[in-house]
Write a protein that holds these residues in place. Structure first.
Motif, PDB file in Angstrom:
ATOM      1  N   GLY A 210       0.819  -1.206   0.000  1.00 50.97           N
ATOM      2  CA  GLY A 210       0.000   0.000   0.000  1.00 50.97           C
ATOM      3  C   GLY A 210       0.853   1.256   0.000  1.00 50.97           C
ATOM      4  N   THR A 211       0.184   2.395  -0.140  1.00 49.90           N
ATOM      5  CA  THR A 211       0.896   3.665  -0.305  1.00 49.90           C
ATOM      6  C   THR A 211       0.567   4.666   0.801  1.00 49.90           C
ATOM      7  OG1 THR A 211      -0.876   4.406  -1.793  1.00 49.90           O
ATOM      8  CG2 THR A 211       1.081   3.433  -2.804  1.00 49.90           C
ATOM      9  N   SER A 212       0.231   4.172   1.981  1.00 48.13           N
ATOM     10  CA  SER A 212      -0.009   5.095   3.092  1.00 48.13           C
ATOM     11  C   SER A 212       1.318   5.717   3.531  1.00 48.13           C
ATOM     12  CB  SER A 212      -0.658   4.359   4.264  1.00 48.13           C
ATOM     13  OG  SER A 212       0.234   3.386   4.798  1.00 48.13           O
ATOM     14  N   ILE A 213       1.229   6.815   4.258  1.00 47.64           N
ATOM     15  CA  ILE A 213       2.436   7.528   4.674  1.00 47.64           C
ATOM     16  C   ILE A 213       3.295   6.658   5.592  1.00 47.64           C
ATOM     17  CG2 ILE A 213       3.276   9.483   6.045  1.00 47.64           C
ATOM     18  CD1 ILE A 213       1.059  11.159   4.882  1.00 47.64           C
TER      19      ILE A 213
ATOM     20  N   LEU B 172       9.090   8.993  -6.090  1.00 49.42           N
ATOM     21  CA  LEU B 172       7.954   8.091  -5.918  1.00 49.42           C
ATOM     22  C   LEU B 172       6.629   8.849  -6.024  1.00 49.42           C
ATOM     23  CD1 LEU B 172       9.293   5.891  -2.983  1.00 49.42           C
ATOM     24  CD2 LEU B 172       8.926   5.163  -5.348  1.00 49.42           C
ATOM     25  N   SER B 173       6.579  10.061  -5.481  1.00 46.72           N
ATOM     26  CA  SER B 173       5.365  10.861  -5.594  1.00 46.72           C
ATOM     27  C   SER B 173       5.115  11.258  -7.042  1.00 46.72           C
ATOM     28  CB  SER B 173       5.483  12.112  -4.715  1.00 46.72           C
ATOM     29  OG  SER B 173       5.594  11.768  -3.359  1.00 46.72           O
ATOM     30  N   PHE B 174       6.194  11.568  -7.760  1.00 51.19           N
ATOM     31  CA  PHE B 174       6.057  11.897  -9.179  1.00 51.19           C
ATOM     32  C   PHE B 174       5.500  10.714  -9.954  1.00 51.19           C
ATOM     33  CE2 PHE B 174       7.703  12.108 -13.519  1.00 51.19           C
ATOM     34  CZ  PHE B 174       7.289  13.385 -13.906  1.00 51.19           C
ATOM     35  N   LEU B 175       5.886   9.492  -9.563  1.00 50.29           N
ATOM     36  CA  LEU B 175       5.393   8.288 -10.236  1.00 50.29           C
ATOM     37  C   LEU B 175       4.011   7.865  -9.753  1.00 50.29           C
ATOM     38  CD1 LEU B 175       8.698   6.200 -10.223  1.00 50.29           C
ATOM     39  CD2 LEU B 175       7.653   7.371 -12.169  1.00 50.29           C
ATOM     40  N   GLY B 176       3.499   8.521  -8.707  1.00 49.71           N
ATOM     41  CA  GLY B 176       2.139   8.251  -8.246  1.00 49.71           C
ATOM     42  C   GLY B 176       2.014   7.248  -7.134  1.00 49.71           C
TER      43      GLY B 176
ATOM     44  N   GLY C 191       3.970   7.603  -4.130  1.00 50.09           N
ATOM     45  CA  GLY C 191       4.545   8.191  -2.927  1.00 50.09           C
ATOM     46  C   GLY C 191       3.454   8.785  -2.054  1.00 50.09           C
ATOM     47  N   ILE C 192       3.626  10.036  -1.665  1.00 48.67           N
ATOM     48  CA  ILE C 192       2.620  10.741  -0.866  1.00 48.67           C
ATOM     49  C   ILE C 192       1.381  10.938  -1.726  1.00 48.67           C
ATOM     50  CG2 ILE C 192       2.145  12.830   0.450  1.00 48.67           C
ATOM     51  CD1 ILE C 192       5.165  13.119   0.857  1.00 48.67           C
ATOM     52  N   GLN C 193       0.246  10.473  -1.244  1.00 49.10           N
ATOM     53  CA  GLN C 193      -0.962  10.425  -2.058  1.00 49.10           C
ATOM     54  C   GLN C 193      -1.785  11.709  -1.941  1.00 49.10           C
ATOM     55  OE1 GLN C 193      -1.742   7.659  -4.199  1.00 49.10           O
ATOM     56  NE2 GLN C 193       0.435   7.514  -3.675  1.00 49.10           N
ATOM     57  N   PRO C 194      -2.478  12.089  -3.043  1.00 50.74           N
ATOM     58  CA  PRO C 194      -3.363  13.251  -2.999  1.00 50.74           C
ATOM     59  C   PRO C 194      -4.525  13.000  -2.040  1.00 50.74           C
ATOM     60  CG  PRO C 194      -3.650  12.005  -5.048  1.00 50.74           C
ATOM     61  CD  PRO C 194      -2.457  11.430  -4.350  1.00 50.74           C
ATOM     62  N   PRO C 195      -5.089  14.077  -1.473  1.00 50.11           N
ATOM     63  CA  PRO C 195      -4.815  15.491  -1.769  1.00 50.11           C
ATOM     64  C   PRO C 195      -3.675  16.094  -0.974  1.00 50.11           C
ATOM     65  CG  PRO C 195      -6.633  15.343  -0.237  1.00 50.11           C
ATOM     66  CD  PRO C 195      -6.241  13.920  -0.543  1.00 50.11           C
ATOM     67  N   THR C 196      -2.873  15.290  -0.282  1.00 47.55           N
ATOM     68  CA  THR C 196      -1.755  15.828   0.492  1.00 47.55           C
ATOM     69  C   THR C 196      -0.771  16.543  -0.429  1.00 47.55           C
ATOM     70  OG1 THR C 196      -1.960  13.984   2.043  1.00 47.55           O
ATOM     71  CG2 THR C 196       0.080  15.254   2.116  1.00 47.55           C
TER      72      THR C 196
END
Length: 306
Positions: free
Chosen positions: A165-168, A244-248, A250-255
């Motif tokens: 998963g992609t949680s923080i 990782l955020s650029f690739l989608g 990493g840190i998930q929206p709307p953050t």
């Protein structure tokens, strides 16, 4: 156009030099004796790095006061240009770019720092333990770390984040586990040189416990390269989280996050708008600043003089 860019670059460099000099004077004036002497001989590049780091920390801490809007609120149309209402325009959903840029400092930098701290504590502890104990424990940990290092970090991160998963919290743990392997190798290499010293053997003969041997004898003599490594690790972790955020994943929206902000607004570059380059510039400036400080610390630790 080229002349204007050269002029802007020259003015920016001159302003950075002046700000760094003034910041060094402030540090020398208000620091206690020993620190004051250290800052007085610090190069302007290191002072610039410390000033930038201080600004980023203040922006992250004061984000609710500095941001004109909430970072996840839609406050206008899509891709609005820069104006008095929205100093840096709006993004692809109509959210204020300046607000998201400010909150991005808090989210990106704090997550990167926490990941680095966990990786550093785990990697240093295991590295010092392996070097001190030796034998089968050293071999087992070293071979396990070798397996992790053989896998490219970004690919391994993508795999683990896809599975868990992609949680923080998962993101922090994944980055920490991967980077702790690099810290382990450095800590072990430094500690092995220290363990071979005569005073370590004397401490063993005195009956010192393993804990006291590591914390009182080995760690103090391995601090300098480890502190420098912390700065470098922070840069790598910071860039990894942004990638990782650029690739989608990493840190998930709307953050608000600088890496995802570049991806979300990349379409503006085709129209000559530099707004997507602002979060990328924030990433680059912080990376350069941390490296300036790390270079100065390595220079001090080496015992070299100007």
């Amino acid at each position: 156009m080229t002349t204007v860019l050269i002029l802007y670059a020259a003015l920016s460099i001159a302003a950075a030099i002046c700000a760094s000099w003034l910041f060094r004077r402030v540090l020398v004036r208000f620091s206690p004796g020993n620190l004051s002497e250290e800052f007085a001989t610090a190069p302007l590049s290191a002072c610039f790095g410390m000033l930038v780091i201080l600004i980023y920390v203040l922006v992250a801490a004061l984000a609710p006061l500095l941001a004109p809007y909430e970072p996840d609120h839609i406050v206008g149309g899509e891709f609005l240009p820069w104006s008095t209402m929205h100093l840096l325009g709006t993004d692809n959903l109509g959210r204020d770019m300046l607000s998201r840029l400010v909150y991005g400092a808090r989210n990106t930098v704090s997550i990167a720092f926490l990941s680095t701290a966990i990786a550093f504590i785990a990697g240093t502890s295991l590295g010092l333990l392996a070097a001190t104990v030796g034998g089968w424990l050293d071999q087992a940990l070293s071979r396990f770390i070798d397996v992790i290092i053989t896998i490219p970090g970004l690919v391994f991160s993508l795999l683990l984040l896809t599975v868990f998963g992609t949680s923080i919290s998962i993101l922090i743990l994944v980055i920490a586990v991967i980077d702790s392997s690099r810290v382990f190798r450095l800590a072990r290499a430094v500690a092995i040189d220290v363990v071979a010293m005569d005073y370590i053997e004397a401490a063993r003969l005195r009956g010192e416990t393993l804990w006291r041997l590591i914390t009182r004898e080995i760690l103090p003599n391995a601090t300098a390269p480890l502190v420098a490594e912390f700065g470098l690790r922070f840069c790598f972790v910071f860039l990894a989280i942004s990638a990782l955020s650029f690739l989608g994943v990493g840190i998930q929206p709307p953050t608000a996050d600088w890496g995802s902000m570049v991806r979300e607004n990349a379409a503006l570059i085709t129209f000559g708008d530099i707004t997507p380059l602002l979060p990328a510039g924030c990433i680059a400036v912080l990376t350069v600043a941390v490296n300036f400080v790390v270079d100065w610390m390595l220079h001090r630790a080496s015992g070299l003089k100007e």
